[in-house]
Design a protein around this motif. Structure first.
Motif, mmCIF file in Angstrom:
data_model
loop_
_atom_site.group_PDB
_atom_site.id
_atom_site.type_symbol
_atom_site.label_atom_id
_atom_site.label_comp_id
_atom_site.label_asym_id
_atom_site.label_seq_id
_atom_site.Cartn_x
_atom_site.Cartn_y
_atom_site.Cartn_z
ATOM 1 N N TRP A 146 26.346 -94.962 -0.325
ATOM 2 C CA TRP A 146 27.804 -94.504 0.255
ATOM 3 C C TRP A 146 28.299 -95.453 0.893
ATOM 4 O O TRP A 146 28.125 -96.489 1.493
ATOM 5 C CB TRP A 146 27.214 -93.306 1.193
ATOM 6 N N GLN A 175 30.775 -92.044 4.627
ATOM 7 C CA GLN A 175 30.586 -90.752 3.740
ATOM 8 C C GLN A 175 29.006 -90.612 3.634
ATOM 9 O O GLN A 175 28.268 -91.412 3.785
ATOM 10 C CB GLN A 175 31.174 -91.374 2.252
ATOM 11 N N PRO A 176 28.638 -89.383 3.207
ATOM 12 C CA PRO A 176 29.618 -88.156 2.820
ATOM 13 C C PRO A 176 30.216 -87.557 4.036
ATOM 14 O O PRO A 176 29.350 -87.333 4.945
ATOM 15 C CB PRO A 176 28.775 -87.171 1.973
ATOM 16 N N ASP A 177 31.467 -87.264 4.207
ATOM 17 C CA ASP A 177 31.915 -86.447 5.342
ATOM 18 C C ASP A 177 32.670 -85.208 5.117
ATOM 19 O O ASP A 177 33.175 -84.651 5.744
ATOM 20 C CB ASP A 177 33.150 -87.569 6.013
ATOM 21 N N GLU A 233 34.677 -81.174 -0.107
ATOM 22 C CA GLU A 233 34.103 -82.175 -1.045
ATOM 23 C C GLU A 233 32.834 -82.087 -1.217
ATOM 24 O O GLU A 233 31.871 -82.447 -0.630
ATOM 25 C CB GLU A 233 34.522 -83.231 -0.143
ATOM 26 N N ASN A 270 31.577 -91.890 -2.870
ATOM 27 C CA ASN A 270 32.415 -91.084 -1.940
ATOM 28 C C ASN A 270 32.244 -89.504 -2.340
ATOM 29 O O ASN A 270 32.495 -89.273 -3.434
ATOM 30 C CB ASN A 270 33.791 -91.807 -2.069
ATOM 31 N N ASP A 271 32.286 -88.668 -1.250
ATOM 32 C CA ASP A 271 32.175 -87.376 -1.746
ATOM 33 C C ASP A 271 33.870 -87.070 -2.007
ATOM 34 O O ASP A 271 34.696 -87.241 -1.029
ATOM 35 C CB ASP A 271 31.522 -86.343 -0.669
#
Length: 485
Positions: A217, A221-223, A234, A250-251
């Protein structure tokens, strides 16, 4: 509390409707399907629970248990039977054991026999070269024991996966640091086969396995969009080309259109280099003669009328096998029927919740909440909720209090002491146990005591769990209705 205590800057009244419009409930709705509680209040089918032994699967389980008992009894009986007649077969059995002992001694020769493997290795090499050339011409790239296809156009995550499936592959699953570096060096931002669209926060690969390690990540992330409404939910994962190779995940919203990478895994046996250096001398004719002798001995033992006794055993085994197959089919059918029933029930619940959400309701935990766009007295507000087959909101937990606070409204809730002063009760008749009062509240009017018997939630406070205020029930406020799904 008097109104002067809560004097605020201009614009307070105008920003409430906008805050109410910007909530996306779809992903939260489907992420919490398992938390739905059946209710007949809105026409949703109520769950019916019966004893386990009355269900089809329970009956099948009882039958399976009985069959296991019968099978065990049959095996014990046959074991005793063969123990009694075993002395009749001792001579033939000894001959077979002697023959197998000789074969064991020659096992090393069989294991080192690669005369035929040399020819097969050459054939595998030729087939591998042919397959590699064909895939390369179609735009595929080889790494380790897999082939990878890099798209030259952009699609959503779902469309990208469908394209991979049509190619006999799937979105890439990353299993090692080297594979991550290989994909990063493709120098494109691409979709990979990782998503938490089924259950929020539970990331799984497209083959159904959960994400464990490795993880690559990009911090932080992930956020899930970092709370920004313009990012939406996301739930899918990309590799960004503008990050470091091992910090590039990245989400991203699954509806964004970017490039993608398909992966087709090949058997490692095909790519293994055969060892052509091992040569052995092996008399195949002699070994075949030994094998024939053993089978002749086995046939003799099997066909002896007085000493075999194996035919009844085979009949019993076949009958028990057929019973097991039949019972497995019954159990499978029972499980399938229960699964279909559960699916229909969940679909009805989801459909009902979606209908309410389209009418201005919002979902949290196992309830739907309606936010008014106009202002009324406490009594008029409750009447409106009752007409909607709901009631003013009852706050039962700190989490629900925080949820209602985050709706960013100054609104009536279902709490009052209008029947008996200082005895606060919810609209369902239950007494208040845990309150989230603002500082100095309730004060029953302050400057005008005895006139504040109803409760509002006031979102301008700094602490989400200190926002309740008693107010005059005749004051016009927005209100919040609640109904269980």
């Amino acid at each position: 509390m008097s109104e002067e205590v809560y004097e605020i800057s201009d614009g307070f009244e105008d920003d409430e409707p906008d805050a109410m419009k910007n909530t996306d409930i779809d992903d939260q709705l489907y992420a919490n399907v398992k938390a739905f509680k059946s209710s007949t209040r809105d026409g949703v089918v109520e769950s019916v629970h019966v004893q386990w032994w009355k269900r089809p699967s329970g009956v099948a389980a009882v039958c399976l248990g009985l069959l296991c008992v019968i099978l065990l009894a049959g095996i014990i009986g046959l074991s005793v039977y063969y123990g009694v007649i075993d002395h009749h077969n001792s001579t033939e059995r000894n001959k077979l054991l002697a023959s197998y002992s000789n074969l064991t001694e020659e096992k090393a020769q069989l294991q080192s026999s690669y005369n035929n493997l040399t020819k097969e290795g050459d054939q595998l090499q030729t087939e591998r070269d042919f397959l590699s050339g064909r895939l390369t011409n179609l735009g595929w790239q080889n790494f380790d024991s897999s082939w990878y296809f890099l798209s030259d156009d952009t699609k959503t995550w779902k469309e990208s996966r469908e394209d991979c499936l049509e190619r006999g592959a799937d979105l890439v699953i990353i299993n090692s640091r080297e594979e991550q570096e290989f994909l990063f060096n493709l120098n494109k931002g691409v979709w990979i086969g990782l998503t938490d669209s089924v259950t929020e926060g539970n990331l799984i690969w497209v083959d159904g396995t959960p994400l464990t390690t490795p993880r690559y990540w990009h911090k932080p992330q992930p956020d899930n969009g970092a709370g920004r409404l313009d990012y939406c939910e996301e739930d899918c994962v990309e590799i960004r080309k503008d990050q470091r190779p091992l910090e590039a995940w990245n989400d991203l919203s699954c509806d964004r259109k970017i490039y993608w990478v398909c992966e087709k895994a090949m058997s490692k046996v095909i790519y293994a280099e055969p060892d052509m250096n091992k040569k052995v001398k092996f008399d195949r004719g002699e070994m075949e003669e030994r094998i024939v002798d053993i089978y002749i001995s086995a046939d003799t033992l099997r066909d002896e009328p007085d000493s075999s006794g194996k035919r009844p055993f085979l009949v019993v085994a076949v009958v028990l096998g057929l019973l097991c197959v039949l019972l497995a089919g019954i159990i499978g059918l029972s499980v399938y029927c229960e699964s279909v029933s559960n699916f229909i029930a969940i679909h009805l619940v989801v459909s009902r919740a979606e209908q309410h959400c389209q009418e201005g309701w919002r979902y949290f935990d196992s309830s739907l909440y309606f936010l008014s766009t106009e202002k009324k007295t406490w009594k008029q507000s409750r009447q409106d909720c009752l007409e909607r087959r709901a009631d003013l909101v009852i706050i039962n937990s700190r989490e629900e209090q925080t949820f209602v606070f985050n709706l960013r409204m100054r609104a009536w809730i279902g709490l009052t002491d209008s029947v008996t002063e200082e005895t606060w009760k919810w609209v369902d008749g239950t007494s208040l146990t845990t309150g989230y009062w603002g500082k100095g509240q309730p004060n029953n009017g302050g400057l005008f005591p005895g006139q504040e018997d109803c409760v509002e939630i006031y979102y301008r406070q700094a602490d989400p769990v200190q926002t309740w205020n008693d107010d005059n029930c005749g004051t016009n406020h927005n209100w919040i209705c609640e109904k269980e799904v």
